[in-house]
Write an enzyme that holds these catalytic residues in place. Structure first.
Site, mmCIF file in Angstrom:
data_model
loop_
_atom_site.group_PDB
_atom_site.id
_atom_site.type_symbol
_atom_site.label_atom_id
_atom_site.label_comp_id
_atom_site.label_asym_id
_atom_site.label_seq_id
_atom_site.Cartn_x
_atom_site.Cartn_y
_atom_site.Cartn_z
ATOM 1 N N ASP A 1 -34.404 12.257 -39.407
ATOM 2 C CA ASP A 1 -33.849 12.242 -40.648
ATOM 3 C C ASP A 1 -34.680 13.312 -41.544
ATOM 4 O O ASP A 1 -35.558 14.113 -41.071
ATOM 5 C CB ASP A 1 -34.331 10.823 -41.310
ATOM 6 C CG ASP A 1 -35.779 10.452 -41.621
ATOM 7 O OD1 ASP A 1 -36.712 11.423 -40.916
ATOM 8 O OD2 ASP A 1 -36.148 9.412 -41.757
ATOM 9 N N ASP B 1 -37.302 13.644 -45.007
ATOM 10 C CA ASP B 1 -38.120 12.820 -45.743
ATOM 11 C C ASP B 1 -38.287 13.894 -46.945
ATOM 12 O O ASP B 1 -39.087 14.754 -46.493
ATOM 13 C CB ASP B 1 -39.295 12.311 -45.115
ATOM 14 C CG ASP B 1 -38.745 11.474 -43.978
ATOM 15 O OD1 ASP B 1 -38.381 10.398 -44.073
ATOM 16 O OD2 ASP B 1 -39.128 12.008 -42.613
ATOM 17 N N ASP C 1 -33.990 10.395 -46.897
ATOM 18 C CA ASP C 1 -34.903 9.423 -47.620
ATOM 19 C C ASP C 1 -35.608 10.159 -48.892
ATOM 20 O O ASP C 1 -36.302 11.363 -48.609
ATOM 21 C CB ASP C 1 -36.310 8.910 -46.858
ATOM 22 C CG ASP C 1 -35.795 7.746 -46.163
ATOM 23 O OD1 ASP C 1 -34.671 7.061 -46.299
ATOM 24 O OD2 ASP C 1 -36.574 7.289 -45.114
HETATM 25 P P1 DGT Z 1 -38.357 11.868 -37.225
HETATM 26 O O1 DGT Z 1 -37.944 10.831 -36.215
HETATM 27 O O2 DGT Z 1 -38.233 13.232 -36.635
HETATM 28 O O3 DGT Z 1 -37.901 11.571 -38.446
HETATM 29 O O4 DGT Z 1 -39.918 11.503 -37.215
HETATM 30 P P2 DGT Z 1 -40.872 11.228 -38.582
HETATM 31 O O5 DGT Z 1 -42.436 11.228 -38.039
HETATM 32 O O6 DGT Z 1 -40.337 12.166 -39.577
HETATM 33 O O7 DGT Z 1 -40.572 9.719 -38.871
HETATM 34 P P3 DGT Z 1 -39.998 8.961 -40.228
HETATM 35 O O8 DGT Z 1 -39.209 9.815 -40.513
HETATM 36 O O9 DGT Z 1 -39.752 7.528 -39.550
HETATM 37 O O10 DGT Z 1 -41.268 8.503 -41.016
HETATM 38 C C1 DGT Z 1 -42.094 9.672 -41.602
HETATM 39 C C2 DGT Z 1 -43.268 9.102 -41.892
HETATM 40 O O11 DGT Z 1 -43.023 8.475 -43.088
HETATM 41 C C3 DGT Z 1 -43.850 8.016 -41.101
HETATM 42 O O12 DGT Z 1 -45.407 8.501 -40.745
HETATM 43 C C4 DGT Z 1 -44.052 6.944 -41.728
HETATM 44 C C5 DGT Z 1 -43.567 7.161 -42.970
HETATM 45 N N1 DGT Z 1 -42.619 6.013 -43.361
HETATM 46 C C6 DGT Z 1 -41.415 5.922 -43.123
HETATM 47 N N2 DGT Z 1 -40.740 4.818 -43.804
HETATM 48 C C7 DGT Z 1 -41.801 4.574 -44.639
HETATM 49 C C8 DGT Z 1 -41.762 3.347 -45.485
HETATM 50 O O13 DGT Z 1 -40.578 2.693 -45.886
HETATM 51 N N3 DGT Z 1 -42.998 3.323 -46.235
HETATM 52 C C9 DGT Z 1 -44.030 4.041 -45.817
HETATM 53 N N4 DGT Z 1 -45.272 3.711 -46.912
HETATM 54 N N5 DGT Z 1 -43.840 4.809 -45.110
HETATM 55 C C10 DGT Z 1 -42.770 5.180 -44.665
HETATM 56 MG MG MG Z 2 -38.557 11.678 -40.608
#
Ligand code: DGT
Ligand code: MG
Length: 365
Positions: A204, A206, A289
């Site tokens: 996704d 962010d 997001d």
């Molecule tokens: P990906 O799977 O390539 O998108 O990998 P990431 O590391 O971008 O994972 P993601 O998008 O699920 O989450 C990014 C970071 O944001 C992760 O360390 C946790 C945080 N995060 C995600 N959702 C929430 C939330 O609802 N609340 C808070 N506080 N942090 C969140």
């Molecule tokens: Mg992500």
């Protein structure tokens, strides 16, 4: 041996937030095996077991070279009996029979299929599995009750499970930036998540929004989202209002997967294809997001949204166990002094915690 294994010639530190974990490492087959078991344990509701496998995998990711022999594990923290067996199998045979069994099991495969639907968590997937559902077609044919979010997830299943490329994340960010500029010049849009850690692709996008003058960011998100929507850029969205600061004092933000209370929009964008002759059609659905942080909370939001998930979990565990502090994506609270510790940068947060600064590219724990 220890000096050879440990980064910077030191013994490996016990918390992932005390280590540097690059994106690329030399122990992929081992970490993949352990993370499969971590995922499977999560699917069975065994959070503790899941965490143990995740911790073991994370330690191996921080090794500067390939683990050659089981004896080298001796000096490493956080590798339990079960993980050790898995590592031994992979080192000796190239695969671990237990992991291969899991990957082939009907339950694991079905849980993976269902949890990859936007809006479906372990509990829902598990219930569907118990009801005998096995395929995406089953969901449709048996008229399974779906939320609006899950319906959108199912509709765009293929796209949402195709990795988002960095170029796509950047063009999403630019589109949001343009919209933000229309309504609040001076506001900023920051790409966080895995892309900030240097990942070339992710699941996704962010994005964090803020404005250098506290309070100016209020109301921005709904205007931006409406405008993007009117331009045909939004396939799905649901927004959540800011609910932080409604109560006094530190909020531990309970729950298993610590959610924050920022004003936030969970969405699916309709992204124009980046061209290329092989493009099957003109657009692609991408999960985005959008999170709005007041500038005083921005460093905490940035730290919290850069991840990895395991790095974040370890930061909070370190803060609470070693420093008696409560860290979340809004603030850092010192329970010994009964006060909030403000910060204007991520570096300052690490300083408050008495941790060496770890740059985003080294947070791939
Ligand atoms: P990906 O799977 O390539 O998108 O990998 P990431 O590391 O971008 O994972 P993601 O998008 O699920 O989450 C990014 C970071 O944001 C992760 O360390 C946790 C945080 N995060 C995600 N959702 C929430 C939330 O609802 N609340 C808070 N506080 N942090 C969140
Ligand atoms: Mg992500």
């Amino acid at each position: 041996r220890v000096a050879e294994l440990a980064p910077h010639g030191r013994q490996m530190a016990p918390y992932a937030c005390q280590r540097r974990t690059p994106l690329l490492h030399s122990n992929q087959p081992l970490t993949e095996a352990l993370e499969t078991l971590a995922e499977e344990a999560g699917f069975s509701g065994s959070e503790g077991r899941s965490l143990a496998f995740t911790r073991a995998a994370s330690v191996l990711k921080a090794l500067p070279g390939r683990l050659g022999a089981l004896e080298e594990l001796g000096s490493l923290p956080g590798i339990g009996e079960h993980s050790r067996r898995v590592i031994q199998d992979v080192l000796e045979d190239g695969v671990c029979a237990e992991v291969e069994r899991v990957k082939l099991s009907e339950r694991y495969r079905t849980m993976k299929l269902f949890t990859k639907i936007f809006g479906v968590g372990v509990r829902t997937a598990s219930r569907w599995y118990q009801e005998g559902l096995r395929t995406l077609l089953d969901l449709q044919e048996r008229n399974t009750k779906l939320t609006r979010q899950q319906q959108a997830g199912l509709r765009h299943y293929g796209d949402l499970n195709t990795p988002v490329e960095r170029s796509e994340a950047e063009s999403t960010s630019r589109a949001v930036q343009e919209a933000v500029k229309r309504f609040l010049p001076g506001a900023s849009v920051t790409l966080a998540g895995g892309f900030r850690r240097g990942k070339p692709r992710g699941h996704d996008v962010d994005l964090l929004l803020t404005h250098p003058e506290e309070g100016r960011e209020v109301g921005l998100l709904s205007r931006v989202v409406s405008w993007l929507d009117s331009q045909g850029l939004i396939l799905y969205q649901h927004s959540q209002e800011n609910s932080y600061g409604l109560r006094e004092g530190p909020e531990p933000l309970g729950g298993r997967d610590v959610m924050d209370r920022f004003e936030r929009c969970f969405s699916i964008f309709r992204l124009e294809a980046q061209g290329g002759p092989g493009a099957p059609r003109g657009w692609k659905a991408v999960r985005v997001d959008l999170v709005v942080a007041p500038v005083s909370q921005f460093p905490f939001a940035l730290l919290g949204w850069t991840g990895s998930r395991h790095f974040e979990r370890e930061l909070r565990r370190f803060a609470s166990r070693e420093r008696k502090m409560v860290l979340n994506s809004h603030a850092l609270y010192d329970t010994r002094q009964n006060l909030f510790l403000p910060a204007t940068s991520e570096e300052e947060i690490f300083q408050h915690l008495g941790l060496e600064y770890v740059p985003p590219a080294q947070r791939n724990a």
